[in-house]
Enzyme design. Structure first.
Site, short mmCIF file in Angstrom:
data_model
loop_
_atom_site.label_atom_id
_atom_site.label_comp_id
_atom_site.label_asym_id
_atom_site.label_seq_id
_atom_site.Cartn_x
_atom_site.Cartn_y
_atom_site.Cartn_z
N GLU A 178 0.81 -1.23 0.04
CA GLU A 178 0.15 0.01 -0.03
C GLU A 178 0.82 1.50 -0.10
OE1 GLU A 178 -2.75 -0.08 3.36
OE2 GLU A 178 -3.71 -1.93 2.68
N GLU A 372 -5.15 -8.52 1.14
CA GLU A 372 -5.60 -8.22 2.66
C GLU A 372 -7.32 -7.96 2.31
OE1 GLU A 372 -4.20 -5.00 5.00
OE2 GLU A 372 -2.04 -5.58 4.39
#
Ligand code: FCB
Length: 479
Positions: A178, A372
């Site tokens: 991320e 995720e």
């Protein structure tokens, strides 16, 4: 391990299908679980510094001890195996491996991760390793951090050393987790380490995180050609709050500066026009053509960033309603209802399906992994010693079904990693937010599988994952 009286039936949607070799997994990250921050020669990271500054995290929580996984990793892997989880995504602490972010690797750090990786394999668990999940060595921050171009090169060197010393023990490697959060939550929103509120710094950090990804990929390509490497981006699903042109424009703007700023350079080799329109004022150009020395995007950067990887990692949590703001360019957004989690995030599985379809149709033919996805509730141990979390089961059932439906519709998704294996240090939210399938009593470090952990075990078994686990364990035993 205490078994709860009853677990809910897996009950995935009838339209969901999963290939036999689908990677069913759980995910964690080093600073969120390890603790042991002053042990084994580990150096400080920006998260040590940030979390120790007053007012940065809920209750002043920090990761000094966290889940004490540094000392309890064997029992944690035992529990994972008992729960029938065949794949485990975790991250390496850069400052445990290379305490100041330069120079040779720390042998104690290398030993810790070699043991952890071998421990996974010995239990029939396939490791998926993240090189960077936000914990930059503090020494590199002191030299300018991600807004400084040299940090990308330091990351490339670190990746090369990791490839040499650990690359034989795992096939799948995720370069950066991320970059959106590392760049913007860390440098623009001030919510995460290093805690700046400066859009210009965030844009510089974003570009250098992507450059670091490309440099790391090149290192793995040259020294570990058998590995599979990709980057994980967090992709939100964005919907205009109304059909008005202003809200639609605001949605496109938000997409350009939160999703496309990371997707377009990696999968299309240039920053998108609306991203450049938003951030050109900070030096962002489409591909660095005609750049002078010192400009943010240099010629050749986008070739490095867009060199083909082996898969695309996608983290997904948010489904947003975006509306135009009266003041300034930053739109307003809220989470689409129902949003029952203790973060106020949505339970709308169709958003994950939309994100997977979008990445596959607009961006890449590479296989996708949901690296995720998960949800936080105020879980507690009941008087029977159980943690019943039917709302998490409902969430997981919906989102995993959405993944299986996307696969049925032709999207190549190769894995799903629930966030998280166990409750852990949720960054600025400290220990207040519990995302785990396993409950952690931080005072005693007891692990109590929640009802959802048993549900996930049964779901994996029903959809073939257990067989994969059993056969890989057997292969390990006879090897
Ligand atoms: C993601 C992070 C992960 C965790 C979840 C809830 O953005 O990658 O570490 O905090 O959110």
């Amino acid at each position: 391990m205490t078994q709860p009286a009853a677990t809910a039936r897996p009950g995935l949607s009838a339209d969901a299908t999963f290939p036999a070799d689908f990677a069913w997994g759980v995910a964690t990250a080093a600073y969120q679980i390890e603790g042991g921050v002053n042990e084994g020669g580990r150096g400080p990271s920006i998260w040590d510094t940030f979390s120790h500054q007053p007012g940065t995290t809920i209750n002043g929580d920090n990761g000094d001890i966290a889940c004490d996984h540094y000392h309890r990793w064997e029992a944690d892997l035992d529990l994972m195996a008992e729960l029938g989880i065949p794949s485990y995504r975790f991250s390496l602490s850069w400052s445990r491996l290379q305490p100041t972010g330069t120079g040779p690797l720390n042998p104690e750090g290398v030993r810790f991760y070699r043991d952890l990786l071998a421990g996974c394999t010995a239990r029939g668990i396939t490791p998926y390793v993240t090189l960077y999940h936000w914990d930059l060595p503090q020494a590199l921050q002191d030299d300018g951090g991600w807004p400084a171009r040299q940090t990308a090169y330091r990351f490339g060197e670190y990746a090369g050393l990791v490839a040499e010393s650990l690359g034989d023990l795992a096939e799948h490697w995720i370069t950066i987790n991320e970059p959106m959060c590392a760049a913007f939550l860390g440098h623009s929103w001030g919510m995460q380490a290093p805690g700046f509120k400066d859009d210009g710094l965030a844009v510089r950090a974003a570009h250098h995180l992507l450059l670091g990804h490309g440099l790391a990929l090149a290192e793995f390509r040259s020294s570990r050609p058998g590995t599979k490497v990709g980057i994980t981006n967090i992709i939100g699903n964005l919907n205009p709050a109304t059909d008005s042109p202003a809200d639609r424009e605001a949605t496109q703007y938000w997409d350009a500066v939160s999703n496309r700023i990371f997707l377009d350079p990696v999968y299309k080799g240039r920053y998108a026009d609306p991203t450049v329109a938003a951030y050109g004022k900070y030096g962002l150009t489409a591909a660095g053509e005609g750049a002078a020395a010192g400009d943010l995007v240099q010629p050749g950067d986008l070739d490095i960033i867009s060199a083909p990887g082996d898969f695309a990692g996608i983290n997904h949590y948010t489904n947003m309603l975006v509306s135009a703001s009266d003041s300034g360019s930053t739109p307003n957004w809220t989470h689409v209802e129902p949003a029952p989690s203790s973060f106020g995030w949505s339970n709308t599985p169709e958003a994950l399906k939309a994100v997977l379809k979008r990445v596959a149709s607009e961006y890449t033919d590479l296989p996708l992994y949901v690296t995720e996805n998960g949800v936080t509730f105020h879980d507690y141990v009941d008087p029977n010693g159980e943690v019943r979390d039917p709302r998490r089961i409902d969430y997981l059932r919906g989102y995993i079904s959405a993944v299986g439906e996307a696969i049925s519709d032709g999207v190549e998704v190769r894995g799903y990693f629930a966030w998280s294996f166990m409750d852990n240090f949720e960054w600025a939210e400290g220990y207040d937010k519990r995302f785990g399938l396993v409950y952690v009593d931080y005072g005693t470090q007891a692990r109590i599988p929640k009802q959802s952990a048993y549900w996930y075990r049964d779901t994996i078994a029903e959809h073939g994952g257990h067989r994969a686990l059993a056969s890989s364990a057997a292969a390990g035993a006879t090897a």
